[in-house]
Design an enzyme around this catalytic site. Structure first.
Site, PDB file in Angstrom:
ATOM      1  N   CYS A   1     142.664 -55.518  86.198  1.00  0.00           N
ATOM      2  CA  CYS A   1     143.173 -56.892  86.337  1.00  0.00           C
ATOM      3  C   CYS A   1     144.695 -56.861  86.520  1.00  0.00           C
ATOM      4  CB  CYS A   1     142.789 -57.722  85.114  1.00  0.00           C
ATOM      5  SG  CYS A   1     141.004 -57.807  84.863  1.00  0.00           S
TER       6      CYS A   1
ATOM      7  N   CYS B   1     147.222 -57.776  83.640  1.00  0.00           N
ATOM      8  CA  CYS B   1     146.996 -57.166  82.320  1.00  0.00           C
ATOM      9  C   CYS B   1     147.730 -55.844  82.219  1.00  0.00           C
ATOM     10  CB  CYS B   1     145.491 -56.964  82.111  1.00  0.00           C
ATOM     11  SG  CYS B   1     145.098 -56.167  80.549  1.00  0.00           S
TER      12      CYS B   1
ATOM     13  N   CYS C   1     147.326 -60.949  73.827  1.00  0.00           N
ATOM     14  CA  CYS C   1     146.325 -60.697  74.873  1.00  0.00           C
ATOM     15  C   CYS C   1     146.947 -59.966  76.045  1.00  0.00           C
ATOM     16  CB  CYS C   1     145.796 -62.004  75.458  1.00  0.00           C
ATOM     17  SG  CYS C   1     144.793 -62.951  74.385  1.00  0.00           S
TER      18      CYS C   1
ATOM     19  N   CYS D   1     141.687 -48.924  80.464  1.00  0.00           N
ATOM     20  CA  CYS D   1     140.646 -49.753  81.083  1.00  0.00           C
ATOM     21  C   CYS D   1     140.654 -49.454  82.576  1.00  0.00           C
ATOM     22  CB  CYS D   1     140.986 -51.239  80.868  1.00  0.00           C
ATOM     23  SG  CYS D   1     139.730 -52.399  81.448  1.00  0.00           S
TER      24      CYS D   1
ATOM     25  N   CYS E   1     140.939 -58.131  66.295  1.00  0.00           N
ATOM     26  CA  CYS E   1     140.680 -57.938  67.719  1.00  0.00           C
ATOM     27  C   CYS E   1     140.576 -56.435  67.965  1.00  0.00           C
ATOM     28  CB  CYS E   1     141.844 -58.556  68.509  1.00  0.00           C
ATOM     29  SG  CYS E   1     141.768 -58.281  70.277  1.00  0.00           S
TER      30      CYS E   1
ATOM     31  N   GLU F   1     144.375 -49.604  70.251  1.00  0.00           N
ATOM     32  CA  GLU F   1     145.024 -50.497  69.313  1.00  0.00           C
ATOM     33  C   GLU F   1     144.099 -51.630  68.874  1.00  0.00           C
ATOM     34  OE1 GLU F   1     149.584 -50.168  70.678  1.00  0.00           O
ATOM     35  OE2 GLU F   1     148.369 -51.449  71.948  1.00  0.00           O
TER      36      GLU F   1
HETATM   37  N1  SAH Z   1     138.224 -56.685  79.225  1.00  0.00           N
HETATM   38  C1  SAH Z   1     137.758 -57.857  78.535  1.00  0.00           C
HETATM   39  C2  SAH Z   1     138.572 -58.154  77.299  1.00  0.00           C
HETATM   40  C3  SAH Z   1     139.997 -58.477  77.653  1.00  0.00           C
HETATM   41  S1  SAH Z   1     141.080 -59.295  76.599  1.00  0.00           S
HETATM   42  C4  SAH Z   1     137.814 -59.040  79.485  1.00  0.00           C
HETATM   43  O1  SAH Z   1     138.396 -58.934  80.563  1.00  0.00           O
HETATM   44  O2  SAH Z   1     137.275 -60.086  79.156  1.00  0.00           O
HETATM   45  C5  SAH Z   1     140.716 -60.970  76.568  1.00  0.00           C
HETATM   46  C6  SAH Z   1     141.365 -61.841  77.622  1.00  0.00           C
HETATM   47  O3  SAH Z   1     142.781 -61.651  77.770  1.00  0.00           O
HETATM   48  C7  SAH Z   1     140.748 -61.638  78.978  1.00  0.00           C
HETATM   49  O4  SAH Z   1     140.304 -62.873  79.462  1.00  0.00           O
HETATM   50  C8  SAH Z   1     141.906 -61.112  79.790  1.00  0.00           C
HETATM   51  O5  SAH Z   1     141.779 -61.438  81.135  1.00  0.00           O
HETATM   52  C9  SAH Z   1     143.091 -61.790  79.143  1.00  0.00           C
HETATM   53  N2  SAH Z   1     144.398 -61.178  79.465  1.00  0.00           N
HETATM   54  C10 SAH Z   1     144.666 -59.972  80.001  1.00  0.00           C
HETATM   55  N3  SAH Z   1     146.002 -59.796  80.153  1.00  0.00           N
HETATM   56  C11 SAH Z   1     146.598 -60.921  79.713  1.00  0.00           C
HETATM   57  C12 SAH Z   1     147.956 -61.337  79.593  1.00  0.00           C
HETATM   58  N4  SAH Z   1     148.962 -60.551  79.952  1.00  0.00           N
HETATM   59  N5  SAH Z   1     148.187 -62.566  79.077  1.00  0.00           N
HETATM   60  C13 SAH Z   1     147.163 -63.349  78.654  1.00  0.00           C
HETATM   61  N6  SAH Z   1     145.877 -63.008  78.740  1.00  0.00           N
HETATM   62  C14 SAH Z   1     145.581 -61.803  79.263  1.00  0.00           C
END
Ligand code: SAH
Length: 363
Positions: free
Chosen positions: A113, A116, A335, A109, A102, A89
């Site tokens: 995390c 996420c 995010c 992935c 974005c 997406e």
């Molecule tokens: N994999 C990459 C890009 C991720 S998206 C990374 O980890 O940096 C960008 C940001 O959104 C990252 O800092 C990630 O930790 C954060 N993120 C992930 N899940 C989230 C959520 N549910 N709410 C807010 N931010 C989130």
């Protein structure tokens, strides 16, 4: 072989392998990334004999979006389908004078995390540079996009070769020619790939820090085990001292640290102080991300007061600290909510979608 997505050096290798002069690579690049050609036959300044000979072997394929959904706040979520039917997406986020795209770098992935939603899918597919760039190329709003962030599904530095190729095409003067200052790649920090990103591109870099102390980061970001953030910070501090990229000498290239704000888990004042101490000496800013919740997660978003208190602690030490506004939450475009759940209720046949040009061929 697909010509779309090839970088400058790929195209040079290609034409040289056919004993063609180097300028042919530039001509092909212009067709691909300036004129948005869909076919080899349309590349009219290439000899017709060459186009015929290549027709069987080479194609120009860029993925088209499968569906689009629009949030109350104007954010759009585009869905794309990888081979094997895995969904990835993109989110398109309008904001006053900006339009930020974005993009995803993987379907799913494997970083895992805990906060996420994408992580729950596991890694399904590494996107090719054509699939990464297709999210830009075939976006109906493409020509209005001002910023591109690699913050969609996936960990960019877990798919580094394809990500670097896509950055080369996005920023190359022979490619789409976007300013690298308007592109940001977000990563949990994977070495040595991060060094490659810093040395071989000029884009902004965001490091997903979340917590400064290993024992607090590890339960949130399992990659901390193999890729300790302390090592990443050591590298950055060393580079800051030597003035190596991304630090002075490299213009306004920006480094930032992201911290997702989880109630009682990442948002405590002592944690803000630990972050402040950790990044001391590194010219960087901090971006606080209010957590977007989803069912089944064992976290709560931080209160606004806690986020602002955290911000004040960093600001007091002179660290520029911003709070990210959450966008597209109602359609799962915010995010960490991109998860390829097909809850798009707009199919490409819906009139609204036709109106934004989803079915139209970008010229
Ligand atoms: N994999 C990459 C890009 C991720 S998206 C990374 O980890 O940096 C960008 C940001 O959104 C990252 O800092 C990630 O930790 C954060 N993120 C992930 N899940 C989230 C959520 N549910 N709410 C807010 N931010 C989130």
């Amino acid at each position: 072989m697909n010509l779309f997505g090839l970088s400058r050096s790929d195209l040079l290798d290609l034409v040289r392998s056919h004993r063609l002069p180097d300028y042919r690579a530039r001509q092909i690049a212009q067709w691909l990334y300036r004129h948005h050609a869909d076919t080899l036959t349309g590349m009219t300044n290439l000899p017709s004999e060459l186009r015929e000979r290549w027709a069987d072997e080479y194609s120009v394929d860029s993925p088209r979006p499968q569906s689009v959904e629009e949030s109350r706040d104007g954010t759009r979520r585009y869905t794309w389908v990888a081979p094997g039917d895995d969904i990835y997406e993109s989110a398109l986020i309008p904001d006053e004078d900006r339009l930020t795209l974005c993009v995803s770098t993987q379907a799913g992935c494997r970083i895992g995390c805990r906060f996420c939603l994408t992580a729950r899918k596991g890694l399904r597919w590494n996107l090719s540079s054509a699939e990464i760039l297709g999210q830009y190329r075939n976006l109906p709003e493409r020509d209005r996009v001002t910023h591109v962030v690699y913050m969609g599904m996936g960990e960019p530095l877990d798919n580094t070769d394809e990500v670097m190729k896509s950055l080369d095409v996005l920023t190359g003067e022979w490619g789409y020619g976007l300013s690298p200052r308007r592109i940001t790649v977000s990563t949990v920090g994977i070495l040595p790939d991060l060094e490659r990103l810093l040395d071989e591109s000029e884009v902004n870099v965001a490091i997903s820090l979340h917590a400064a102390r290993r024992e607090e980061r590890l339960p949130l970001v399992p990659a901390e085990n193999r890729h300790p953030v302390a090592t990443t910070l050591e590298l950055l501090r060393h580079r800051a001292q030597l003035g190596l990229p991304p630090f002075p000498g490299t213009g306004r290239r920006r480094l930032s640290f992201e911290v997702v704000m989880l109630d009682g888990v990442t948002d405590r004042p002592d944690q803000a102080e630990a972050v402040r101490d950790l990044i001391r000496g590194i010219p960087a800013r901090v971006n606080l991300i209010p957590w977007n919740s989803f069912p089944g997660a064992s976290f709560q978003p931080s209160s606004r007061a806690a986020v602002e208190h955290y911000q004040r602690i960093l600001k007091r030490s002179g660290i520029t600290t911003t709070i990210r506004e959450s966008r597209g939450q109602d359609i799962g475009a915010a995010c960490g909510l991109l998860a390829g759940k097909d809850h798009a209720h707009m199919s490409p046949d819906a009139p609204e979608v036709a109106a934004v040009g989803l079915r139209g061929q970008p010229e």
